[in-house]
Design a protein around this motif. Structure first.
Motif, mmCIF file in Angstrom:
data_model
loop_
_atom_site.group_PDB
_atom_site.id
_atom_site.type_symbol
_atom_site.label_atom_id
_atom_site.label_comp_id
_atom_site.label_asym_id
_atom_site.label_seq_id
_atom_site.Cartn_x
_atom_site.Cartn_y
_atom_site.Cartn_z
ATOM 1 N N GLY A 179 1.401 12.387 -5.208
ATOM 2 C CA GLY A 179 -0.074 12.208 -4.726
ATOM 3 C C GLY A 179 -1.081 14.308 -4.460
ATOM 4 O O GLY A 179 -0.259 15.118 -3.746
ATOM 5 N N SER A 180 -2.347 13.468 -3.761
ATOM 6 C CA SER A 180 -2.847 14.263 -3.211
ATOM 7 C C SER A 180 -2.380 13.808 -1.299
ATOM 8 O O SER A 180 -2.010 13.543 -1.026
ATOM 9 N N GLU A 208 -4.137 13.854 1.420
ATOM 10 C CA GLU A 208 -4.321 12.038 1.896
ATOM 11 C C GLU A 208 -3.570 11.161 0.954
ATOM 12 O O GLU A 208 -3.054 10.243 1.895
ATOM 13 N N GLU A 209 -3.601 10.931 -0.286
ATOM 14 C CA GLU A 209 -2.541 10.030 -0.908
ATOM 15 C C GLU A 209 -1.400 10.023 0.152
ATOM 16 O O GLU A 209 -0.634 8.772 0.179
ATOM 17 N N GLU A 248 0.763 -0.814 0.427
ATOM 18 C CA GLU A 248 0.128 -0.452 -0.217
ATOM 19 C C GLU A 248 0.970 1.442 0.047
ATOM 20 O O GLU A 248 0.536 2.078 -0.372
ATOM 21 N N ARG A 265 2.736 2.998 -4.388
ATOM 22 C CA ARG A 265 2.133 3.750 -5.930
ATOM 23 C C ARG A 265 3.392 4.415 -6.714
ATOM 24 O O ARG A 265 3.480 4.824 -7.898
ATOM 25 N N THR A 316 0.595 6.800 2.283
ATOM 26 C CA THR A 316 2.663 6.062 1.711
ATOM 27 C C THR A 316 2.994 7.355 3.515
ATOM 28 O O THR A 316 3.753 5.960 3.892
#
Length: 292
Positions: free
Chosen positions: A216-217, A219-220, A23, A27, A224
């Motif tokens: 990313g955003s 929250e993304e 997770e 990305r 991470t």
């Protein structure tokens, strides 16, 4: 810190978050667009059989199956992660997924053409015994390849700023609440790992440092960075305080479209098992990739 205590911590952490590595790292993309899992999978090109050492919930096994490796096995300490790996549609039903320790692999000698390890070799204690076991289960000439963590690319992006905030949070904890030192630091270093590999009968280590983009955003990116082991001992209120501080930093550096810059560095290492009786050569001095 004993290996048993290190492994107890890892089992407990992955019982709560069995897919955390996939997770947090899934990305990430290298400059050429590949993930760290894809980079590692390619090191097994041409192999008929492969062992995933510290396979977790199985993302690398899935890629190996897709690439045509016919015989697959995975070993992990976490029964919860292995349960997820067994449910992955891309992992063959006949893959041998075993709960076990890398220091005592449950496979016959000379079983595999390749052994791969994604963000796991660096966490293993008794590293000499681990490498001796890998050498035992590999066929002569077999490939050992690993991805290990290399830290922040810059102190100024989201990951670098998060590590600074995390250090403050961890420093405020009493010693007994902190994460135990995991693995052997030599496994994160080209010179240290190269020397260990020579002692286990492997050839020169080819070592490459690769930046991975995890932009990313807000929250993304929080998803991470919050997967690090150091957050495991934090109380919920401490995690909330850390998140609040991080979100403020992330919003400060976000682009107009809301994208937050975030990058980590990993190291990709590859070597081969020498035939019995062949003395490993001394490490050459070369430009470019770093043999050790």
């Amino acid at each position: 810190m004993t290996t048993a205590r290190q492994e107890d911590f890892l089992r407990a952490f992955h019982a709560r978050w069995p897919a955390v590595t996939a997770e947090t790292m899934g990305r990430g993309r290298a400059p050429d667009g590949r993930s760290s899992y894809a980079l590692l999978c390619e090191q097994a090109a041409g192999a008929r059989s492969a062992l995933d050492l510290g396979c977790g919930d199985g993302p690398l096994l899935e890629l190996l199956a897709r690439s045509g490796v016919a015989v697959l096995a995975g070993v992990d300490l976490s029964p919860e992660a292995l349960a997820l790996a067994r449910r992955r549609t891309g992992v063959p039903a006949d893959a041998a997924l075993v709960r076990g320790r890398a220091q005592r692999l449950p496979f016959a000698s000379g079983t595999f053409d390749a052994c791969l390890s994604h963000m796991a070799l660096m966490l293993m204690g008794d590293i000499e015994q681990v490498l001796a076991e890998v050498a035992r289960v590999l066929a002569p000439g077999g490939t050992l390849a690993c991805v290990v963590g290399g830290g922040a690319v810059t102190d100024e992006d989201a990951y670098g700023r998060f590590l600074s905030l995390l250090r403050r949070a961890v420093d405020a904890l009493p010693a007994e609440r902190r994460v135990p030192r995991l693995g052997d630091p030599r496994a994160r270093d080209a010179g240290g790992l190269g020397a260990l590999l020579r002692g286990a009968g492997f050839g020169p280590l080819v070592w490459e440092s690769v930046p991975l983009r995890l932009d990313g955003s807000v929250e993304e990116v929080w998803g991470t960075v919050s997967g690090l082991y150091d957050l495991g001992p934090l109380a919920p209120s401490e995690v909330r305080a850390l998140r609040t501080a991080f979100l403020a930093e992330a919003h400060r550096i976000a682009a107009p479209d809301g994208t937050v810059p975030c990058a980590v560095r990993v190291h990709l290492g590859r070597t081969a098992l020498l035939p019995a009786g062949i003395r490993p050569p001394a490490p050459p001095v070369a430009a470019g990739a770093s043999p050790a």
